[in-house]
Design a protein around this motif. Structure first.
Motif, PDB file in Angstrom:
ATOM      1  N   ILE A  66       0.071  -1.145  -0.106  1.00  0.00           N
ATOM      2  CA  ILE A  66       0.101  -0.096  -0.090  1.00  0.00           C
ATOM      3  C   ILE A  66       0.502   1.404   0.377  1.00  0.00           C
ATOM      4  O   ILE A  66      -0.101   2.423  -0.370  1.00  0.00           O
ATOM      5  CB  ILE A  66      -1.288   0.051   1.179  1.00  0.00           C
ATOM      6  CG1 ILE A  66      -1.534  -1.505   1.093  1.00  0.00           C
ATOM      7  CG2 ILE A  66      -1.741   1.721   1.369  1.00  0.00           C
ATOM      8  CD1 ILE A  66      -3.030  -1.494   2.572  1.00  0.00           C
ATOM      9  N   GLN A  67       1.750   1.541   0.619  1.00  0.00           N
ATOM     10  CA  GLN A  67       2.998   1.931   1.147  1.00  0.00           C
ATOM     11  C   GLN A  67       3.579   2.914  -0.465  1.00  0.00           C
ATOM     12  O   GLN A  67       4.026   3.733  -0.587  1.00  0.00           O
ATOM     13  CB  GLN A  67       4.129   1.946   1.802  1.00  0.00           C
ATOM     14  CG  GLN A  67       3.996   1.598   3.130  1.00  0.00           C
ATOM     15  CD  GLN A  67       3.011   2.536   3.542  1.00  0.00           C
ATOM     16  OE1 GLN A  67       3.131   3.835   3.593  1.00  0.00           O
ATOM     17  NE2 GLN A  67       2.020   2.069   4.600  1.00  0.00           N
ATOM     18  N   HIS A  68       4.072   1.805  -1.564  1.00  0.00           N
ATOM     19  CA  HIS A  68       3.611   2.141  -3.606  1.00  0.00           C
ATOM     20  C   HIS A  68       2.780   2.925  -3.683  1.00  0.00           C
ATOM     21  O   HIS A  68       3.167   2.474  -5.038  1.00  0.00           O
ATOM     22  CB  HIS A  68       4.547   1.106  -3.479  1.00  0.00           C
ATOM     23  CG  HIS A  68       5.816   0.454  -2.808  1.00  0.00           C
ATOM     24  ND1 HIS A  68       6.802   1.260  -2.738  1.00  0.00           N
ATOM     25  CD2 HIS A  68       5.925  -0.746  -2.059  1.00  0.00           C
ATOM     26  CE1 HIS A  68       7.984   0.338  -2.279  1.00  0.00           C
ATOM     27  NE2 HIS A  68       7.315  -0.720  -1.719  1.00  0.00           N
ATOM     28  N   MET A  69       1.462   2.603  -3.377  1.00  0.00           N
ATOM     29  CA  MET A  69       0.748   3.463  -4.355  1.00  0.00           C
ATOM     30  C   MET A  69       0.217   4.600  -3.896  1.00  0.00           C
ATOM     31  O   MET A  69       0.258   5.401  -2.954  1.00  0.00           O
ATOM     32  CB  MET A  69      -0.896   2.487  -3.439  1.00  0.00           C
ATOM     33  CG  MET A  69      -1.085   0.976  -3.696  1.00  0.00           C
ATOM     34  SD  MET A  69      -2.549  -0.211  -3.718  1.00  0.00           S
ATOM     35  CE  MET A  69      -2.268  -1.168  -2.933  1.00  0.00           C
ATOM     36  N   ASP A  70       1.221   5.612  -5.796  1.00  0.00           N
ATOM     37  CA  ASP A  70       0.810   6.903  -6.029  1.00  0.00           C
ATOM     38  C   ASP A  70      -0.541   7.314  -5.112  1.00  0.00           C
ATOM     39  O   ASP A  70       0.000   9.064  -4.544  1.00  0.00           O
ATOM     40  CB  ASP A  70       1.191   7.220  -7.013  1.00  0.00           C
ATOM     41  CG  ASP A  70       2.327   6.421  -6.551  1.00  0.00           C
ATOM     42  OD1 ASP A  70       3.075   6.737  -5.955  1.00  0.00           O
ATOM     43  OD2 ASP A  70       2.944   6.508  -8.478  1.00  0.00           O
TER      44      ASP A  70
ATOM     45  N   ALA B 190      -2.232   9.667   4.865  1.00  0.00           N
ATOM     46  CA  ALA B 190      -3.100   9.586   5.910  1.00  0.00           C
ATOM     47  C   ALA B 190      -4.090   8.763   5.960  1.00  0.00           C
ATOM     48  O   ALA B 190      -3.425   7.567   6.892  1.00  0.00           O
ATOM     49  CB  ALA B 190      -4.310  10.762   5.981  1.00  0.00           C
ATOM     50  N   PHE B 191      -3.877   7.872   4.793  1.00  0.00           N
ATOM     51  CA  PHE B 191      -4.312   7.091   4.998  1.00  0.00           C
ATOM     52  C   PHE B 191      -3.583   5.671   4.790  1.00  0.00           C
ATOM     53  O   PHE B 191      -3.504   4.865   5.377  1.00  0.00           O
ATOM     54  CB  PHE B 191      -4.651   6.699   3.821  1.00  0.00           C
ATOM     55  CG  PHE B 191      -5.599   5.079   2.749  1.00  0.00           C
ATOM     56  CD1 PHE B 191      -6.694   4.678   3.658  1.00  0.00           C
ATOM     57  CD2 PHE B 191      -5.245   3.567   2.518  1.00  0.00           C
ATOM     58  CE1 PHE B 191      -7.555   3.493   3.450  1.00  0.00           C
ATOM     59  CE2 PHE B 191      -4.986   3.073   2.034  1.00  0.00           C
ATOM     60  CZ  PHE B 191      -6.745   2.817   2.926  1.00  0.00           C
ATOM     61  N   LYS B 192      -2.746   5.767   4.770  1.00  0.00           N
ATOM     62  CA  LYS B 192      -1.282   5.363   4.202  1.00  0.00           C
ATOM     63  C   LYS B 192      -0.364   4.748   5.849  1.00  0.00           C
ATOM     64  O   LYS B 192       0.331   4.071   6.199  1.00  0.00           O
ATOM     65  CB  LYS B 192       0.167   5.515   3.483  1.00  0.00           C
ATOM     66  CG  LYS B 192      -0.289   5.248   1.901  1.00  0.00           C
ATOM     67  CD  LYS B 192       1.443   5.674   1.493  1.00  0.00           C
ATOM     68  CE  LYS B 192       0.785   5.964  -0.590  1.00  0.00           C
ATOM     69  NZ  LYS B 192       1.644   6.418  -0.999  1.00  0.00           N
TER      70      LYS B 192
END
Length: 304
Positions: free
Chosen positions: A266-270, A275-277
């Motif tokens: 999820i951290q690599h989703m641009d 805040a969501f990450k």
């Protein structure tokens, strides 16, 4: 001693012949069957139950026997065929108005009639004292004399109105022949019940097997995300034309696509915000250094 003073002995005094067989009093035998419990040998009192062989029991005595079969009890062989309370039937008895109870001869100054019974037939009025043949219905538990069932031939109970058949009639305290017939009926019933249970279990197994196979086939199907119906159709046609090599290549592509989809963090989703990450443990703010982490402490103050 003897034979002095001119006494003349008789033959039965000098010669000992065979012992006479002791005869059982019929009145006492009938009272033991119709007034006392066949298991506990106590006086019958409501609620009274009967088994499939036509023997009379006190309900509490049967329950005690079923709860603890290991205990040594007199006449325990009488209740060997009883597996549970389903094998028993509570009797619907009719009280005898002439029976005064146990206190009628408390002083011992009156004649006690042993043939007077607690219950009677509700149709004919015969007393249930063993001199007359009595039966009960397995459907409702009502008790009648055999004479009443023969004279008034119906397929409905005379007392409660429930329907019954000839197979539901059980003779109470019958002869040896009656007991053997009832035992045969009991064994046939239990054999049929076992056969029905085995059929039901086999049917359940056959129903569960195809459902399991369907679940297995559905789990083997791989759905590739992002592929349209036309692409699936073209891929299937190509795999059909290509043969085993084509099918192996398509399966490899599907596996690689699924693996990439699962490995993506999820951290690599641009498209996701910071805040969501930060809600997940993979975020940099959730990581702590060794200095920030606390030492391991037990719930007890002992240190080893």
């Amino acid at each position: 001693m003897g034979c002095d003073g001119g006494t003349i002995p008789k033959r039965h005094e000098l010669v000992k012949g065979p012992k006479k067989v002791e005869k059982v009093d019929k009145n006492a035998e009938l009272a033991a069957k119709w007034k006392y419990c066949a298991l506990s040998q106590e006086k019958l009192r409501r609620p009274i139950v009967a088994c499939e062989l036509g023997r009379l029991y006190n309900k509490d005595a049967v329950i005690e026997y079923l709860l603890d079969k290991s205990a040594e009890r007199p006449n325990s062989e009488v209740a060997v065929h009883i597996r549970g309370m389903k094998d028993m039937k509570e009797l619907n008895l009719t009280d005898n108005p002439e029976w005064e109870g146990e206190r009628r001869n408390a002083k011992g100054d009156r004649y006690e009639d042993m043939h007077c019974a607690m219950f009677i037939c509700p149709v004919v009025g015969l007393e249930m004292n063993g001199k007359h043949r009595f039966c009960y219905l397995q459907t409702c538990g009502c008790v009648f004399s055999d004479r009443a069932l023969k004279e008034v031939k119906t397929e409905i109970c005379h007392k409660c109105g429930d329907p019954f058949q000839e197979e539901d009639i059980v003779v109470l305290n019958g002869t040896k022949e009656d007991v053997e017939k009832l035992r045969g009926k009991m064994e046939e019933k239990r054999a049929k019940a076992k056969a029905k249970k085995s059929k039901k279990s086999k049917a359940a197994e056959t129903v569960s097997k195809p459902s399991d196979s369907k679940d297995d086939t559905s789990s083997l199907q791989v759905h590739v995300p992002g592929s349209s119906s036309t692409q699936n159709g073209s891929a299937s046609s190509q795999s059909a034309v290509a043969g085993p090599s084509g099918s192996s290549s398509s399966s490899k592509e599907a596996k690689s696509s699924t693996s990439t989809a699962t490995k993506r963090s999820i951290q690599h989703m641009d498209e996701k915000s910071e805040a969501f990450k930060s809600l997940f443990t993979t975020h940099s703010s959730a990581k702590r250094t060794k200095e920030q982490t606390s030492n391991w402490v037990t719930h007890t103050p002992y240190h080893f």
